[in-house]
Design an enzyme around this catalytic site. Sequence first.
Site, PDB file in Angstrom:
ATOM      1  N   HIS A 157      14.250  -4.964  -4.121  1.00 31.89           N
ATOM      2  CA  HIS A 157      14.563  -3.544  -4.294  1.00 31.89           C
ATOM      3  C   HIS A 157      13.576  -2.662  -3.535  1.00 31.89           C
ATOM      4  O   HIS A 157      13.970  -1.727  -2.829  1.00 31.89           O
ATOM      5  CB  HIS A 157      14.559  -3.192  -5.787  1.00 31.89           C
ATOM      6  CG  HIS A 157      14.734  -1.727  -6.046  1.00 31.89           C
ATOM      7  ND1 HIS A 157      13.661  -0.875  -6.265  1.00 31.89           N
ATOM      8  CD2 HIS A 157      15.839  -0.948  -6.076  1.00 31.89           C
ATOM      9  CE1 HIS A 157      14.127   0.351  -6.438  1.00 31.89           C
ATOM     10  NE2 HIS A 157      15.434   0.334  -6.335  1.00 31.89           N
ATOM     11  N   CYS A 164       1.105 -13.545  35.418  1.00 29.69           N
ATOM     12  CA  CYS A 164       1.073 -13.425  33.961  1.00 29.69           C
ATOM     13  C   CYS A 164      -0.351 -13.274  33.447  1.00 29.69           C
ATOM     14  O   CYS A 164      -0.604 -13.406  32.256  1.00 29.69           O
ATOM     15  CB  CYS A 164       1.739 -14.634  33.300  1.00 29.69           C
ATOM     16  SG  CYS A 164       0.901 -16.195  33.627  1.00 29.69           S
TER      17      CYS A 164
END
Length: 816
Positions: free
Chosen positions: A426, A757
């Site tokens: 919830h 990279c």
Amino acid sequence: MPASSHIRFFDQICADDVALVGGKTASLGEMYRRLSPQGIEVPNGFAITAEAYRYVLEQARAWQPLREALQGLRADDMEDLARRGRRAREIVYGAPLPEDLRGEILEAYRALRAQYGQEVSVAVRSSATAEDLPTASFAGQQETFLNVRGEERLLDAVRRCFASLFTDRSIHYRIDQGFDHFKVALSVCIMKMVRSDLASSGVTFTIDTETGFRDVVMVTAAYGLGENIVQGAVDPDEFLVFKPTFEQGHRAVLRRTRGSKKIKLVYAEGGTRETTRNIPTPQADRERFCLTDAEVLTLAEYAIRIERHYSERAGHPVPMDIEWAKDGLDGRLYIVQARPETVASQKRAGLLEEFTLKGTGASLVAGRAVGTRIGGGVARVIASAAHLAEFKPGEVLVTDITTPDWEPIMKQAAAIVTNRGGRTCHAAIIARELGIPAVVGAEGATERLKTGETVTVSCAEGDLGRVYAGAIPFEVRRTDVGSLPRPRTKIMLILGNPELAFQASFLPNDGVGLARMEFIIAEYIRAHPMALLHPERVADEEERRALLELARDYPRPADYFVQRLAEGVGTIAAAFHPKPVIVRMSDFKTNEYASLPGGRWFEPQEANPMLGFRGASRYTHPAYAEGFALECAAMKRVRETMGLTNLQLMIPFCRRVAEGARVVARMAELGLERGRDGLQIHVMCEIPNNVLLIDEFSQLFDGFSIGSNDLTQLTLGVDRDSAMVAFDFDERDAGVKRMLQMAVEGCRRNRRHSGICGQAPSDYPELAEYLVHLGIDSISLNPDVVIKTTASVLKLEQTSAGGGPVMTSAAASPLP
């Protein structure tokens, strides 16, 4: 009125009947009629229509007293809301059921018992006519009663459901959503109880609820009845299934996380009014998953079919929020509710929101992150609903769990922290709806956090959410990436953390140029592969016991390594599918390997690990060949079992051509044959020899990714781990730039992909510009600089187009 004017069985209901039976029951009827023939199990039941609710109030002359009870309501005055809500419920519950309606209900109940047996129990569920709408779920606003047996108890539960239309939370929610209290009516759904008290239940989403990534099915599961997951009373197991490859026939779980599942909701014994109760879950059950892979995949198939059905009805994609239950008697999986997902699916496409901490602080507690935001304020620990009035707007709500009754103060919170709960509890659902960060399942939060202390709640660091001491500054960047054009130079990402992959996939990108395997080994496996293969060689008994404990759920410890590595890499590959994801095989150095649990028993001590036993030299060496075989088994699993053939592989620190040939041959023996099913094998270009002999290396590999850190180190002769000579380490040095030029030109000459990279393009925009001028095919960047660097590359390409062409590598071998 006709004898059954207020009753509709599921086979008489469809999705268009929301005004008649409410959203929940309309959806159940739709699935029972349309999807049960396709093999989706839906328990039968019937609805007491919304018109019956109006009929009850009319016969009792309750409308006027009800209006008077709510007239002048001040919704943000908690005491006023509680007083008026209580009076409204008394009015509705006090309205007797007319005899004709009572008879219709009991007749339908007897028919259901005839279908399923006299001992069947039922779930009595509220279904409001303003429920499960595309933009407002109304989930949990009204009451549900489980395990109801007997006619009088059934009738009492129906009256209680009618009255629950006026719970405090329902009243407040309607005001917030702009609904008229007296234009919303309540239907009651009565359906066969699925005996999940003897098995398990949970919630399935056809979207990642944190990021809005739409290509996964997320299944949560816990033992017992499903209310615990919905209420956040239990930390559930969680599974991900990748929809595109699943539908191609690759039946595999992408990723799984085991929850603690400390309690389970079961039927209450005896004649008490309470029909269910929580009991502790046996320890052995807590330590295993409560669903098999086959069951997860069945639920995924159900979810995909349900999503497809509702999407076809709507004429556009409709991600779904689905409740399921496993019957412990017949072993079947049943769908007990389905509604449109109303938060993640509503995010504006193309608008990227990035939250980043700009400081540090002591980590006080951690749990599951809800969303990707950061917030903070003064903590307020609320022990129970009796203390809700103490909460002040803008505070951080800290509690055990939340229920729908707490929603009025949750709307005023800067962030939420709970002891218990998973990503579908919830507190998580409401936090997403409100757009505030929440950390759920943060065990011990109500003890460790103190009312009055200032805290920062961060959900921007992956699946793990943290609560830090103090007010840590943070940055929010909002970018409309939908309007950002793509440069000719491919902009790829550098990633290691699978938890950030779905969020990072929304960045403008051309795939992942470097996925760091060693991050997954260090953070998700937390063990040296050779120690898992040979635990008997770990001389420390405590260390050996800890290694075996990590892998206790697997036939062999080595299987633990393969599955966890495959799931981590697979998550990244799925996030960017079908774009290429290049994973670098492990590139630990010996001192780093030795620091992993079990590692010190398998690693030599080296004076300079940076130049020692690392990268390709390890892969066919007797000291690590078996570990490399595990890495390859995991990559084979990602490509073949999971179907993620966008995964490409890269070999680091390959010193010599002969060494590269041995590694490629060994990979083929292990089932990773270059060229088969599109497999490309790249190599890091980070040693001067890679540049000097690039023509020879090109015969073995499909592409080169320049590692600027090591290439700079070895070109300049600078140990990048040495603080004494750090001032001499500079990727912008003329000699390094000459190496970069030779590498890019060599790739173009050999029709091989060229990329970079290393850290340099992320740190130095001018170096990125230099590489674009050279005509490099791709630049891989850290996520935080992708947008900035993309804009710079676009500007450079446009400038060059006007004053002279950028060199291109159009003849190079393209990435898939």
